[in-house]
Design a protein around this motif. Structure first.
Motif: not given
Length: 167
Positions: A34-55
């Protein structure tokens, strides 16, 4: 869902490193399909210091007139998440065989579900919001995921209302 495992948190630093490695791999696959896409890492693992379930959560944003084409392309890469809604502007995929577990949300830009990246940005910009989110996660650690998800959805809705007003 009664047979669903409890909501549990993992080591944040290790999870973030693993998620970032997988994100870099998946981003290349998605960009090729999908070369036209804006692809972003979101969710807790994208945010420094955010607690996460690890996905790992990724949002793939496309113009509304390219949504169906992108949906078809992603369906060739990942299994659909049948536990999620599917509309003409939102589609979810997941791959539990990936480590960490992978969730991919496809959204039409400016559509009703085009907010995932905004929440991640709001958490990065506001230490107070991040602290409140972490406190919510700690409150629900070890409890059922359904109850946690309801509380999380309400938290995100409130956070985004404030974030959008400040923009």
């Amino acid at each position: 869902m009664k047979d669903e495992p409890a909501f549990n948190l993992v080591d944040t630093q290790d999870a973030s490193l693993r998620a970032e490695r997988l994100f870099n791999e998946v981003r290349l696959l998605v960009a090729a399909a999908v070369p036209i896409a804006d692809i972003r890492h979101i969710g807790a693992t994208a945010v420094p210091g955010c607690l996460t379930k690890g996905d790992l959560d990724i949002v793939v944003r496309v113009l509304a007139d390219k949504f169906e084409q992108a949906d078809q392309a992603l369906s060739l890469l990942f299994p659909r998440n049948f536990g999620s809604i599917r509309t003409s502007t939102f589609s979810a995929f997941e791959d539990s065989a990936k480590a960490p577990h992978l969730g991919v949300q496809l959204v039409a830009i400016d559509g009703p579900h085009d907010f995932f990246h905004q929440f991640a940005e709001a958490l990065k910009m506001s230490p107070e919001l991040l602290q409140a989110y972490n406190e919510l996660k700690m409150e629900f650690a070890g409890r059922d995921k359904t109850t946690y998800r309801r509380a999380k959805d309400a938290f995100i809705e409130k956070a985004l209302a404030g974030y959008c007003r400040r923009k």
